[in-house]
Design an enzyme around this catalytic site. Structure first.
Site, PDB file in Angstrom:
ATOM      1  CB  SER A 261      -0.944  -0.010   1.195  1.00  0.00           C
ATOM      2  OG  SER A 261      -0.207  -0.087   2.380  1.00  0.00           O
ATOM      3  CB  SER A 263       1.510   3.809   4.367  1.00  0.00           C
ATOM      4  OG  SER A 263       1.145   2.467   4.521  1.00  0.00           O
ATOM      5  CB  THR A 336      -3.438  -0.878   4.485  1.00  0.00           C
ATOM      6  OG1 THR A 336      -2.681   0.138   3.864  1.00  0.00           O
ATOM      7  CG2 THR A 336      -2.569  -2.074   4.772  1.00  0.00           C
ATOM      8  CG  HIS A 512      42.407 -41.397 -18.527  1.00  0.00           C
ATOM      9  ND1 HIS A 512      41.059 -41.111 -18.552  1.00  0.00           N
ATOM     10  CD2 HIS A 512      43.026 -40.252 -18.883  1.00  0.00           C
ATOM     11  CE1 HIS A 512      40.886 -39.849 -18.908  1.00  0.00           C
ATOM     12  NE2 HIS A 512      42.061 -39.306 -19.107  1.00  0.00           N
ATOM     13  CG  ASP A 564      39.019 -43.539 -17.485  1.00  0.00           C
ATOM     14  OD1 ASP A 564      39.854 -43.559 -16.558  1.00  0.00           O
ATOM     15  OD2 ASP A 564      39.010 -42.692 -18.399  1.00  0.00           O
ATOM     16  CB  SER A 683      40.500 -36.431 -18.147  1.00  0.00           C
ATOM     17  OG  SER A 683      40.540 -36.590 -19.526  1.00  0.00           O
TER      18      SER A 683
END
Ligand SMILES: *[C@@H]1O[C@H](CO)[C@@H](O)[C@H](O)[C@H]1NC(C)=O
Ligand SMILES: *[C@@H]1O[C@H](CO)[C@@H](O)[C@H](O)[C@H]1NC(C)=O
Ligand SMILES: *[C@@H]1O[C@H](CO)[C@@H](O)[C@H](O)[C@H]1NC(C)=O
Ligand SMILES: *[C@@H]1O[C@H](CO)[C@@H](O)[C@H](O)[C@H]1NC(C)=O
Length: 754
Positions: A261, A263, A336, A512, A564, A683
């Protein structure tokens, strides 16, 4: 500030001579030592807000509104000109059994007092306190007491207060009130309990210019909202010693209302909105998934997220946040209606009760109300709150019984003029927690909420990261990818790889990256936990037992990368923090939680959720400044897979005509499709997917058909290049044999599911 006021006045003076009729005049509005702003110049409904420098507050008024009768309300007072008065702290001379130095009429911001107890009395609390610019004293209430033999300690008298009750034995109570114009925040009545503790929390006396600092809000609100989100359970089984277990019992419903609101200035609205978004994202990091009702209100209620739709799964968290972000204040209606907002909460709650029946008793409700409380429509919200309490407490008389903590109502006072008397009764919840906060416009509420749930404590949560903190610098990246690990092998064949932290002691990478002669001391592991030393010592590393590069030489595959995968065990666990935290890996209990799957979920359920599309969007990282870059790829699954892996036959050293010989079912295939391509330094890095604010590792980068780039960097694939990644769902026995091993005392095992 001053120039903007003059500018706006000028604009409105010009407008006033035009078509807009000005209602109020600027006469007598000026403030000595300060400035003011107007929301609509001198037009009807314009809001005037006074501002004073630090340590001062506007007096006698803080705001004015231009009324249609061409008058400001409140009117400027001729005999009490508007000025900036120094901020005062509540009177400390309420100390019993001691002296206060210096004795002053008023204690102003910056003044320091010292305390002394009469002989025979001992001091608790601060011996010296300073009056701060937010109108509060530093430190804690000074108490001079001597052993009376009573069960509870002397609770003292906070500055500005009076206390009734001088017996501190079990069952006796003390009652507080605040002197003068001050009002009380905290427990008015405290009772001495058998455990020698007072119930509730020490009250404080606030004035119109007392504010809570970000830190105070963060600590007080943080500790109590966390209670709603978690149950703290210290355990011995983790290195860090403390683990937050998420309470799975019952359902949490969070209702948020923000006053838009007239205010409440727009700045307040913007900050509160951002804060709400931050809070919701933050809560999403926990494994609880609350239902949300979110609305904005003035004279009307604008429902942005409906709890009913949330409940029925018609709205996701993402779309809720989007709705919230997109909401703009249109033409503000005047007036409000706080009651209308609470009634909307009540409606949602009634629906849930009807829907859930007996299970409603397990529902917890949290209200967050951001307003100045200046309601002028819809009547008092108190009867609505009373009905809500009856419903949640399941008591027609409103007696909470043991159900006090099933309804927590927090009120955040925002706006230049907060109606404390109207707002304080709207708080509710567990005794001893603070439910009322007064915020200054300057308070960065989003940052405050961000601090609330301290992720450092939430160590049990894999994959938790800050994706909403999009800073592109090194720190921002570190928080986004807190699990990334840089690996440098310095043996006979030096190599750079990436890895991922999968528990506080283990790093997952590619097999690896190592050669046979590598020793643990050749392996340098870098994890920047933001606490100084980045390099972590390696205790040992283990390659998958079936990894054998030469296994298919005879079948026409010079280098065969099946299995791997390797795990590096660190000598000491990493100190987990917001910038160093494990990623989630497949088939663990934690990952099910992160994916919000039920406790009965299987490994297969996880896989079906994470790899459900024929083209599944995944990411992996590469070394680039600052820290890392994120590569986007699509894993080709189902019918797409064969076409993708066929390109493997173009790789150097492959002479077989069957792509399934080099690319077994253990690999995922990416590339083509404008995907990014893996570079050699990538990797071992995690191939991952984000699920809300959690990250799940699905695969790890293994090999590719072409060496397009070395040492990292962002590159797109060529039409022919493809990458192959070890699918962790196929590696569960290996992961479980080490990470899930509970026949050892060396480290805390992860819990794997079937
Ligand atoms: C208290 O603070 C005011 C304002 O800063 C100052 O003028 C005054 O001298 C202080 N009094 C004492 C005793 O420190
Ligand atoms: C921690 O371990 C000790 C000894 O094993 C045990 O007595 C204690 O109850 C444990 N504490 C918690 C919180 O589990
Ligand atoms: C959690 O649920 C169990 C059984 O459903 C119940 O006995 C217990 O009281 C509940 N705990 C809380 C904190 O609601
Ligand atoms: C790897 O595979 C080759 C070919 O089958 C075999 O000769 C060799 O012994 C294997 N190496 C290991 C370490 O198992």
């Amino acid at each position: 500030m001053k120039t903007s006021v003059i500018w706006s006045l000028l604009v409105f003076l010009l407008l006033c001579t035009g078509e807009v009729e000005c209602q109020c005049t600027a006469d007598g509005l000026e403030i000595q030592g300060g400035t003011y702003t107007l929301t609509k110049g001198l037009e009807t409904n314009s809001l005037l807000v006074y501002q004073c420098p630090d340590n001062f507050y506007p007096y006698p008024d803080t705001i004015r509104v231009c009324h249609p009768n061409k008058q400001w309300k409140p009117r400027p007072k001729k005999f009490s000109p508007q000025r900036c008065k120094p901020v005062e702290c509540p009177d400390p001379n309420v100390l019993e059994n001691g002296n206060v130095f210096p004795p002053l009429e008023r204690y102003l911001a910056g003044n320091t007092t010292t305390f002394e107890c009469y002989s025979g009395y001992t001091m608790r609390g601060s011996s010296s306190r300073t009056c701060l610019s937010n109108g509060k004293w530093s430190g804690s209430t000074t108490i001079c007491s001597r052993d009376s033999g009573d069960a509870c300690p002397d609770p003292g008298v906070p500055p500005g207060a009076s206390r009734r009750g001088n017996t501190f034995d079990v069952g006796y109570d003390v009652t507080y009130s605040c002197n003068g114009n001050l009002f009380l925040v905290g427990s008015r009545v405290r009772v001495c309990q058998e455990n020698s503790q007072w119930t509730g929390r020490e009250p404080a006396c606030y004035s119109k210019f007392t504010y809570d600092t970000s830190q105070e809000v963060s600590e007080a609100f943080g500790s109590s909202i966390k209670d709603s989100l978690t149950t703290l359970q210290p355990t011995n089984d983790t290195q860090a010693g403390r683990k937050i277990r998420i309470s799975k019992n019952g359902t949490l419903n969070i209702y948020i209302a923000l006053d838009i609101s007239e205010s409440v200035e727009e700045e307040h609205f913007k900050r509160a909105k951002l804060a709400i978004i931050t809070l919701i994202k933050k809560i999403a990091a926990f494994t609880v998934s609350p239902n949300y009702e979110i609305l904005f209100f003035s004279a009307d209620v604008y429902e942005v997220v409906s709890i009913v739709e949330f409940y029925e799964g018609k709205i996701t968290l993402e779309s809720a946040i989007k709705n919230l972000e997109d909401f703009q204040i249109g033409d503000k209606s005047t007036g409000t209606d706080v009651n209308a907002a609470l009634k909307k909460f009540e409606e949602g709650m009634a629906w849930i009760e009807q829907k859930t029946g007996d299970k409603f008793s397990e529902h917890r409700h949290v209200f967050l109300l951001f307003t100045d409380g200046a309601y002028n429509m819809g009547g008092s919200p108190l009867p609505t709150l009373a009905r809500i309490k009856n419903r949640v407490y399941m008591s027609p008389t409103g007696d909470p019984g043991s159900r006090l903590d099933y309804l927590e109502s927090y009120v955040f006072g925002i706006g230049a003029n907060i109606f404390d008397d109207d707002l304080l009764p709207l708080t509710a919840g567990t005794e001893g927690e603070l439910h009322y906060f007064r915020l200054k416009k300057e308070t960065n509420l989003a940052a405050t909420f961000d601090d609330i749930i301290d992720e450092n404590e939430v160590i049990g949560l894999c994959g938790l990261h800050r994706d909403y903190e999009l800073t592109a610098d090194k720190d921002g990246k570190r928080r986004r990818y807190p699990w990334v690990v840089f690996i440098n092998i310095q043996g006979k064949s030096p190599k750079k790889c990436l890895g991922s932290l999968v528990s506080s002691e283990f790093v997952l990478t590619a097999a690896h990256c190592f050669i046979f002669s590598d020793e643990p001391q050749d392996v340098k592991v870098e994890i920047d936990d933001g606490k100084g030393s980045k390099e972590k010592k390696v205790k040992t590393f283990k390659l998958h037992p079936q990894y054998n590069v030469t296994a298919r030489v005879k079948q026409g595959v010079a280098e065969f990368y099946d299995y791997d995968i390797a795990l590096i065990q660190l000598e000491r666990p990493v100190q987990l923090s917001i910038s160093a935290r494990p990623i989630c890996i497949p088939c663990t209990k934690e990952t099910s939680d992160a994916l919000r799957l039920p406790g009965s979920a299987t490994c297969r359920d996880q896989e079906e959720l994470l790899l459900k599309n024929q083209r599944e969007r995944l990411s992996f990282l590469t070394r680039t400044e600052p820290l890392v870059g994120e590569k986007d790829v699509y894993a080709k699954l189902g019918d797409n897979r064969d076409l993708c892996i066929k390109k493997a036959l173009k790789a150097k050293g492959i002479t077989t005509t069957d792509p399934k010989v080099p690319v077994t079912d253990n690999f995922l295939c990416t590339g083509g499709d404008r995907d990014h391509i893996a570079c050699t330094g990538d990797s071992g890095g995690a191939v991952f997917k984000n699920y809300e604010s959690r990250t799940i590792q699905i695969a790890l980068v293994s090999w590719g058909t072409q060496e397009i780039c070395t040492g990292g960097g962002m590159r797109e694939t060529t039409p022919e290049s493809r990458d192959f990644h070890i699918n962790l769902f196929k590696m569960v026995p290996f992961l479980k044999s080490i990470l899930g091993d509970d026949d050892q005392d060396d480290y805390a095992p992860l819990t794997f599911i079937n």
